[in-house]
Write a protein that holds these residues in place. Structure first.
Motif, PDB file in Angstrom:
ATOM      1  N   TYR A 202      -8.978  14.332 -15.213  1.00 44.60           N
ATOM      2  CA  TYR A 202      -9.011  12.942 -14.743  1.00 44.60           C
ATOM      3  C   TYR A 202      -8.295  12.742 -13.401  1.00 44.60           C
ATOM      4  N   SER A 203      -7.903  13.840 -12.763  1.00 44.50           N
ATOM      5  CA  SER A 203      -7.109  13.714 -11.535  1.00 44.50           C
ATOM      6  C   SER A 203      -7.887  13.039 -10.402  1.00 44.50           C
ATOM      7  N   ASP A 204      -9.218  13.142 -10.429  1.00 40.95           N
ATOM      8  CA  ASP A 204     -10.039  12.524  -9.382  1.00 40.95           C
ATOM      9  C   ASP A 204     -10.837  11.327  -9.901  1.00 40.95           C
ATOM     10  N   ASP A 205     -10.431  10.803 -11.024  1.00 44.39           N
ATOM     11  CA  ASP A 205     -11.140   9.652 -11.600  1.00 44.39           C
ATOM     12  C   ASP A 205     -10.920   8.417 -10.721  1.00 44.39           C
ATOM     13  N   ARG A 206     -12.002   7.936 -10.099  1.00 44.34           N
ATOM     14  CA  ARG A 206     -11.862   6.856  -9.123  1.00 44.34           C
ATOM     15  C   ARG A 206     -11.502   5.524  -9.783  1.00 44.34           C
ATOM     16  N   GLU A 207     -11.946   5.310 -10.998  1.00 45.31           N
ATOM     17  CA  GLU A 207     -11.583   4.068 -11.683  1.00 45.31           C
ATOM     18  C   GLU A 207     -10.082   4.009 -11.943  1.00 45.31           C
ATOM     19  N   LEU A 208      -9.516   5.136 -12.382  1.00 39.56           N
ATOM     20  CA  LEU A 208      -8.068   5.190 -12.613  1.00 39.56           C
ATOM     21  C   LEU A 208      -7.306   5.081 -11.292  1.00 39.56           C
ATOM     22  N   GLN A 209      -7.823   5.732 -10.263  1.00 43.51           N
ATOM     23  CA  GLN A 209      -7.172   5.644  -8.953  1.00 43.51           C
ATOM     24  C   GLN A 209      -7.130   4.203  -8.457  1.00 43.51           C
ATOM     25  N   PHE A 210      -8.231   3.502  -8.644  1.00 45.22           N
ATOM     26  CA  PHE A 210      -8.261   2.110  -8.188  1.00 45.22           C
ATOM     27  C   PHE A 210      -7.319   1.240  -9.020  1.00 45.22           C
ATOM     28  N   LYS A 211      -7.265   1.472 -10.314  1.00 45.82           N
ATOM     29  CA  LYS A 211      -6.342   0.713 -11.161  1.00 45.82           C
ATOM     30  C   LYS A 211      -4.900   0.895 -10.679  1.00 45.82           C
ATOM     31  N   LYS A 212      -4.571   2.121 -10.284  1.00 49.09           N
ATOM     32  CA  LYS A 212      -3.213   2.371  -9.795  1.00 49.09           C
ATOM     33  C   LYS A 212      -2.968   1.635  -8.475  1.00 49.09           C
ATOM     34  N   ILE A 213      -3.957   1.654  -7.578  1.00 49.11           N
ATOM     35  CA  ILE A 213      -3.816   0.935  -6.297  1.00 49.11           C
ATOM     36  C   ILE A 213      -3.645  -0.555  -6.548  1.00 49.11           C
ATOM     37  N   ASN A 214      -4.441  -1.083  -7.449  1.00 45.68           N
ATOM     38  CA  ASN A 214      -4.376  -2.517  -7.773  1.00 45.68           C
ATOM     39  C   ASN A 214      -3.008  -2.894  -8.334  1.00 45.68           C
ATOM     40  N   ALA A 215      -2.476  -2.052  -9.228  1.00 50.49           N
ATOM     41  CA  ALA A 215      -1.156  -2.305  -9.808  1.00 50.49           C
ATOM     42  C   ALA A 215      -0.066  -2.195  -8.749  1.00 50.49           C
ATOM     43  N   THR A 216      -0.215  -1.252  -7.819  1.00 49.54           N
ATOM     44  CA  THR A 216       0.762  -1.095  -6.736  1.00 49.54           C
ATOM     45  C   THR A 216       0.790  -2.343  -5.862  1.00 49.54           C
ATOM     46  N   ALA A 217      -0.402  -2.870  -5.547  1.00 53.37           N
ATOM     47  CA  ALA A 217      -0.474  -4.095  -4.741  1.00 53.37           C
ATOM     48  C   ALA A 217       0.126  -5.273  -5.489  1.00 53.37           C
ATOM     49  N   ALA A 218      -0.184  -5.376  -6.785  1.00 56.36           N
ATOM     50  CA  ALA A 218       0.340  -6.482  -7.594  1.00 56.36           C
ATOM     51  C   ALA A 218       1.855  -6.414  -7.710  1.00 56.36           C
ATOM     52  N   ALA A 219       2.414  -5.204  -7.642  1.00 53.12           N
ATOM     53  CA  ALA A 219       3.870  -5.031  -7.721  1.00 53.12           C
ATOM     54  C   ALA A 219       4.570  -5.407  -6.414  1.00 53.12           C
ATOM     55  N   GLY A 220       3.784  -5.765  -5.382  1.00 56.81           N
ATOM     56  CA  GLY A 220       4.377  -6.177  -4.113  1.00 56.81           C
ATOM     57  C   GLY A 220       4.592  -5.035  -3.140  1.00 56.81           C
ATOM     58  N   ARG A 221       4.083  -3.846  -3.466  1.00 56.02           N
ATOM     59  CA  ARG A 221       4.250  -2.685  -2.594  1.00 56.02           C
ATOM     60  C   ARG A 221       2.993  -2.555  -1.721  1.00 56.02           C
ATOM     61  N   LYS A 222       2.847  -3.515  -0.822  1.00 55.51           N
ATOM     62  CA  LYS A 222       1.599  -3.661  -0.062  1.00 55.51           C
ATOM     63  C   LYS A 222       1.301  -2.461   0.820  1.00 55.51           C
ATOM     64  N   GLU A 223       2.271  -1.984   1.585  1.00 57.75           N
ATOM     65  CA  GLU A 223       2.024  -0.873   2.516  1.00 57.75           C
ATOM     66  C   GLU A 223       1.637   0.391   1.758  1.00 57.75           C
ATOM     67  N   GLU A 224       2.295   0.628   0.634  1.00 59.40           N
ATOM     68  CA  GLU A 224       1.964   1.792  -0.192  1.00 59.40           C
ATOM     69  C   GLU A 224       0.539   1.669  -0.726  1.00 59.40           C
ATOM     70  N   ALA A 225       0.191   0.467  -1.183  1.00 55.11           N
ATOM     71  CA  ALA A 225      -1.157   0.234  -1.698  1.00 55.11           C
ATOM     72  C   ALA A 225      -2.195   0.363  -0.590  1.00 55.11           C
ATOM     73  N   LYS A 226      -1.854  -0.124   0.601  1.00 60.93           N
ATOM     74  CA  LYS A 226      -2.766  -0.059   1.751  1.00 60.93           C
ATOM     75  C   LYS A 226      -3.061   1.393   2.127  1.00 60.93           C
ATOM     76  N   ALA A 227      -2.023   2.224   2.142  1.00 59.27           N
ATOM     77  CA  ALA A 227      -2.205   3.643   2.463  1.00 59.27           C
ATOM     78  C   ALA A 227      -3.040   4.338   1.388  1.00 59.27           C
ATOM     79  N   ALA A 228      -2.774   3.998   0.136  1.00 61.17           N
ATOM     80  CA  ALA A 228      -3.543   4.586  -0.964  1.00 61.17           C
ATOM     81  C   ALA A 228      -5.005   4.165  -0.895  1.00 61.17           C
ATOM     82  N   MET A 229      -5.256   2.907  -0.520  1.00 62.94           N
ATOM     83  CA  MET A 229      -6.630   2.425  -0.393  1.00 62.94           C
ATOM     84  C   MET A 229      -7.353   3.141   0.745  1.00 62.94           C
TER      85      MET A 229
END
Length: 251
Positions: free
Chosen positions: A133-160
């Motif tokens: 599951y290391s390249d599972d795009r649905e899980l990757q997006f869920k993590k990016i979404n949670a990172t953004a929701a946590a207020g870590r915008k720059e980290e989420a932006k780089a991940a996106m």
């Protein structure tokens, strides 16, 4: 003498009651007219209220007002989950404890996100993004979404940005998060006017309002009002809540 005063006061009370009772239909009619004008309802309703006040008023209440009342979208478990989210989370935690699968961990991480427990959610998403599951795009997006929701915008932006390099954005949710992270509210506004997505409209109105661009924010609210009047089914969806939030935001 006291008896006379009592009779007079009784008559005054009766006359007052009769006056209020007689004026009540006119007051209700006035309130309905104000509601029609304020909410930009079709002017046919005004004619009906003026020339057929009782029938027109009853029809307006049934056709226009009742559908706007809050609807119970779900009952039972959904209501219990809304009132006591920790109860649902406890069940999912037990489920993971007894059956530790990627699916169960993902469900628990999603529940943590819904409750604002982003750090716990991110830890679970990380644990899922391994092995097959290391390249599972649905899980990757869920993590990016949670990172953004946590207020870590720059980290989420780089991940996106890395997420987009590895493949195309496959859903409207992914596109919207990318635009939001990059503050591309002009494109988001275009999406709102094309799709009538009220959540997108609210986010744009909030941004424009904070930037002092009230004309653009009001244009979005006006489009929402027109959509609510044209498409009554929207009143039974989440659009009604985003519309109410936008109206409250802009006064």
């Amino acid at each position: 003498m006291p008896g006379t005063l009592l009779r007079i006061s009784g008559l005054v009370g009766i006359l007052l009651f009769m006056t209020i009772f007689a004026l009540l239909p006119y007051v209700l009619q006035l309130l309905l007219i104000i509601h029609i004008i304020k909410n930009r309802k079709p002017f046919l309703w005004l004619w009906l209220l003026v020339f057929l006040p009782y029938i027109g008023g009853l029809a307006y209440i049934i056709v226009e007002l009742l559908p706007e009342l809050p609807h119970n979208i779900s009952v039972g478990d959904s209501l219990a989950q809304a009132l006591h989210p920790e109860g649902s989370i406890s069940q999912l935690e037990e489920q993971v404890k007894h059956q530790d699968t990627v699916t169960n961990r993902t469900l628990l991480a999603d529940a943590y996100c819904s409750s604002g427990r982003y750090d716990e959610a991110l830890a679970l998403y990380d644990s899922c993004l391994s092995g097959p599951y290391s390249d599972d795009r649905e899980l990757q997006f869920k993590k990016i979404n949670a990172t953004a929701a946590a207020g870590r915008k720059e980290e989420a932006k780089a991940a996106m940005a890395r997420f987009k390099e590895q493949g195309e954005l496959a859903s409207a949710e992914q596109v919207l998060l990318d635009l939001k992270l990059n503050d591309d509210y002009d494109k988001m506004k275009d999406i709102f006017f094309r799709t009538s997505n009220f959540e997108v409209g609210y986010l744009c109105a909030l941004h424009f309002h904070e930037e002092g661009k009230d004309e653009e924010a009001q244009a979005i609210l006006a489009e929402m009002s027109d959509c609510m009047n044209r498409y009554r089914y929207l009143r039974k969806t989440d659009s009604r809540q985003w519309y109410a939030k936008t109206r409250h935001l802009l006064g």
